[in-house]
Motif scaffolding. Structure first.
Motif, PDB file in Angstrom:
ATOM      1  N   ASN A  53       0.811  -1.219   0.000  1.00 50.46           N
ATOM      2  CA  ASN A  53       0.000   0.000   0.000  1.00 50.46           C
ATOM      3  C   ASN A  53       0.840   1.262   0.000  1.00 50.46           C
TER       4      ASN A  53
ATOM      5  N   LYS B 143      -8.704   3.769   1.078  1.00 46.74           N
ATOM      6  CA  LYS B 143      -7.251   3.880   1.001  1.00 46.74           C
ATOM      7  C   LYS B 143      -6.541   3.004   2.018  1.00 46.74           C
TER       8      LYS B 143
ATOM      9  N   SER C  53      -4.426   2.757  -3.019  1.00 46.51           N
ATOM     10  CA  SER C  53      -4.898   3.761  -3.980  1.00 46.51           C
ATOM     11  C   SER C  53      -5.993   3.122  -4.813  1.00 46.51           C
TER      12      SER C  53
ATOM     13  N   VAL D 158      -9.977   6.961  -2.272  1.00 46.76           N
ATOM     14  CA  VAL D 158      -8.998   6.683  -3.332  1.00 46.76           C
ATOM     15  C   VAL D 158      -9.453   7.371  -4.612  1.00 46.76           C
TER      16      VAL D 158
END
Length: 397
Positions: A100, A174, A179, A243
């Protein structure tokens, strides 16, 4: 295998198939599947061909009868599982994006580098590399058939969240996904640009957008259905999408070539439309996922009166991976690239070499994603993409 939703099902198909298609020195045994909920894990293990099921991934990693850990979970858990598995001496296949954050990806790359010194192999699942037409395109570029590469243009278009009432599944958060379209599908075309040309992106400038910032919460808030197959049940409550829904960016490759990218989940009517074109001084080539077994190729060595894009039907035994499959003209599908991935990983383990893409290569993609996000935050300013080096990853370790 840890995780058994969309990617878990696809990976299981590959593990079931690989020894039936390819002559390999090792044989895959689908020993155990891990999921969050006992009933779901049991049903998935039965359906997907796994001998056992359990709910604790640490137990899986600690077992002596398991050699490979296949990580098919949301990316917020990739780093913890992969690092633990490598430390335990397990070979690791990890779905993309690698992590991430850049920090997590650096730690994973460092752990993979250290494990490689002990003969432990690791690979990230950028599976489009193993579509035969794209593997052929890489060979053409490596052989100089396109000459000096000047342009790469790539797009990955989907439309599965165009409905504003589609629920807030984990891919839209997120903290779970890292993303949005940028890291989910944009990562694929960044990796392909690197892989096909043999040159990394050194700088980018980009824009991101979230078209629907608030969505209904899913009825199953823990799994959220992933979103890709059918509309998840929603509740009246709503939450924030954290996101991007879409990203557009351009960049420059280390070779000097220019590159443009588009990644979106809001291209109405486009379900899984990946297209990439490469233009060089001696020719051009283009691939369209909706024509999976074809490659468009233009060769300027031909007489001017005969030049033009021609279709190569990529089904011949001389094409990458195809000798193991069907007679010429009998096309392959989406799932076959995952069988090729399993084949390459098993062969690398048996032969004692590191498979690709490595965690370091996946980190390089993560660095591009991070640079695009920073560029978009800073009003599309030019943003340098650092190079993943052994020294940098040693510092991360």
């Amino acid at each position: 295998m840890i995780g058994h939703a969309f990617m878990g099902a696809v990976h299981s198909q590959a593990w079931r198939t690989v020894n039936h298609v390819f002559d390999l020195p090792l044989r895959v045994e689908q020993t155990a599947l891990c999921g969050l909920h006992p009933d779901q894990a049991e049903a998935a293990a039965h359906r997907l061909g796994w001998a056992e099921h359990l709910t604790g991934w640490r137990e899986l990693v600690a077992r002596d009868d398991i050699d490979v850990i296949d990580i098919c979970t949301p990316s917020d858990s990739h780093a913890e599982i992969a690092v633990a598995a490598l430390a335990a001496g397990k070979h690791v296949l990890c779905e993309k994006p690698l992590a991430n954050t850049v920090t997590e990806a650096r730690v994973m790359a460092a752990a993979a580098e250290e494990a490689a010194a002990r003969g432990i192999r690791s690979m990230c699942g950028f599976t489009y590399r193993r579509v035969p037409a794209l593997a052929l395109l890489r060979n053409l570029i490596a052989d100089g058939r396109l000459g000096e590469i000047r342009h790469v243009r790539a797009a990955y278009l989907q439309d599965w969240i165009t409905d504003p009432e589609f629920p807030l599944v984990w891919r839209l958060r997120k903290e779970r996904a890292g993303s949005g379209a940028l890291g989910d599908v944009g990562a694929h075309i960044v990796d392909l640009a690197h892989h096909l040309t043999g040159s990394r992106l050194t700088g980018v400038t980009g824009l991101t957008e979230t078209f629907v910032p608030v969505r209904p919460l899913p009825a199953d808030r823990e799994t959220g259905n992933g979103g890709l197959t059918a509309k998840a049940a929603a509740t009246p409550e709503r939450g924030l999408v954290t996101v991007d829904d879409a990203a557009v960016f351009m960049g420059r490759l280390e070779s000097g070539a220019l590159a443009t990218f588009e990644a979106t989940r809001f291209a109405t009517g486009r379900k899984n439309a990946l297209r990439i074109e490469v233009n060089g001084s001696l020719g051009s080539a283009a691939f369209d996922f909706e024509r999976l077994n074809e490659l468009e190729f233009l060769d300027t060595a031909q007489p001017a009166a005969e030049q033009g894009f021609r279709r190569i039907l990529v089904t011949e035994p001389d094409h990458p991976y195809l000798a193991a499959w069907w007679p010429p003209g009998h096309g392959l599908g989406y799932e076959h690239s995952f069988t090729h991935q399993a084949r390459d990983l098993v062969a690398a383990i048996a032969e004692g070499h590191d498979p690709r893409p490595s965690f370091a290569e996946a980190l390089q993609v993560q660095l591009v994603i991070d640079a695009v996000e920073r560029s978009a935050t800073n009003n599309s300013s030019w943003t340098v993409v650092p190079e993943a080096t052994a020294e940098t990853e040693a510092e991360a370790a």
